[in-house]
Design an enzyme around this catalytic site. Structure first.
Site, short mmCIF file in Angstrom:
data_model
loop_
_atom_site.label_atom_id
_atom_site.label_comp_id
_atom_site.label_asym_id
_atom_site.label_seq_id
_atom_site.Cartn_x
_atom_site.Cartn_y
_atom_site.Cartn_z
N HIS A 142 -38.34 -30.08 -3.45
CA HIS A 142 -38.17 -29.87 -4.89
C HIS A 142 -36.70 -29.97 -5.27
O HIS A 142 -35.82 -30.00 -4.41
CB HIS A 142 -38.73 -28.51 -5.31
N LYS A 146 -34.98 -25.08 -8.31
CA LYS A 146 -36.19 -24.29 -8.07
C LYS A 146 -35.84 -22.99 -7.37
O LYS A 146 -35.08 -22.99 -6.39
CB LYS A 146 -37.20 -25.09 -7.25
#
Length: 252
Positions: A142, A146
């Site tokens: 990600h 995040k």
């Protein structure tokens, strides 16, 4: 017209949902909730749900765990369904969500992509075919903003495998302190954070002389926004309880 209250409306995903919903003729966001009350779209934004005066049919939640629990209290008082797209809940917070579901309908999925939920089905079928002779590893990637790791989706995929394996597997998140061979009942889960990666999940089945990899890559956040909107349409008339993407897919 389905009237939506959007919790976390000024977050990254909230803004994507606000843009995507414009392509739907029969859905409208009537109000938003966010600590940042800047009005970026054509609906009012409130810092506290108690300030809301607009009528709505369903809540879509893309926020943080604490904000999710607050909006669930509000939804319970209003007897309104909620789509939870937030991740990173503790075990205690998950238990509270289950309690709320006894009084209101809750659509709860770690990933709002139909494709990812198809992957969850595929990894279950792979395990049933390959069995415990194959080692299982999950790698998720990600963007560098995040907060939670591993991702809720990675845990969802691990749980999907464990469900058909009679909960035989232990999840291992870090091996650098484990000076021993890999155990057969492990699922290794590893996180990569960098750049603007939207989301990538790979489930690796490594067996004797062969490797099978099932992978999903999200190219934009719109796949999650569309999934949450479809979930809102699905749950609007449901009875109290917890619903997920499998319920939505089976209804199609």
């Amino acid at each position: 017209m389905l009237r939506v209250l959007l919790n976390g409306c000024n977050g990254k995903m909230g803004q994507v949902v606000s843009k995507v919903v414009k392509s739907y003729e029969d859905i409208a966001i009537v109000a938003g909730v966010d600590l940042n009350t800047t009005r970026n779209f054509d609906y009012p934004v409130y810092s506290n749900p108690s300030q809301i005066r607009e009528e709505f049919d369903v809540i879509i939640d893309f926020s943080l765990p604490e904000a999710t629990l607050a909006i669930l209290e509000f939804a319970k008082a209003k007897k309104k369904p909620v789509v939870i797209a937030t991740t990173g809940f503790t075990s205690e917070q998950k238990a509270k969500i289950v309690e709320f579901s006894k009084e209101i309908p809750i659509f709860w999925s770690a990933n709002m992509s139909l494709g990812v939920n198809l992957v969850a089905d595929l990894v279950q079928k792979a395990y049933k075919t390959l069995g415990s002779k194959f080692d299982i590893e999950i790698v998720e990637k990600h963007h560098n903003q995040k907060i939670d790791a591993p991702s809720g989706t990675a845990l969802m995929l691990a749980d999907a495998i464990n469900e058909v394996a009679n909960n035989a597997y232990e999840y291992i998140y870090d091996r650098h302190t484990r000076r021993k061979k890999r155990a057969q009942n492990e699922i290794g889960i590893f996180s990569v954070r960098g750049g603007t990666i939207v989301g990538e999940h790979s489930v690796i089945f490594a067996g004797p002389d062969e490797i099978i990899e099932i992978k999903h890559t999200a190219l934009s956040k719109e796949v999650f926004a569309n999934g949450s909107i479809r979930a809102a349409m699905f749950i609007k008339d449901k009875k109290p309880g917890i619903y997920n993407m499998s319920d939505l897919i089976n209804s199609m």
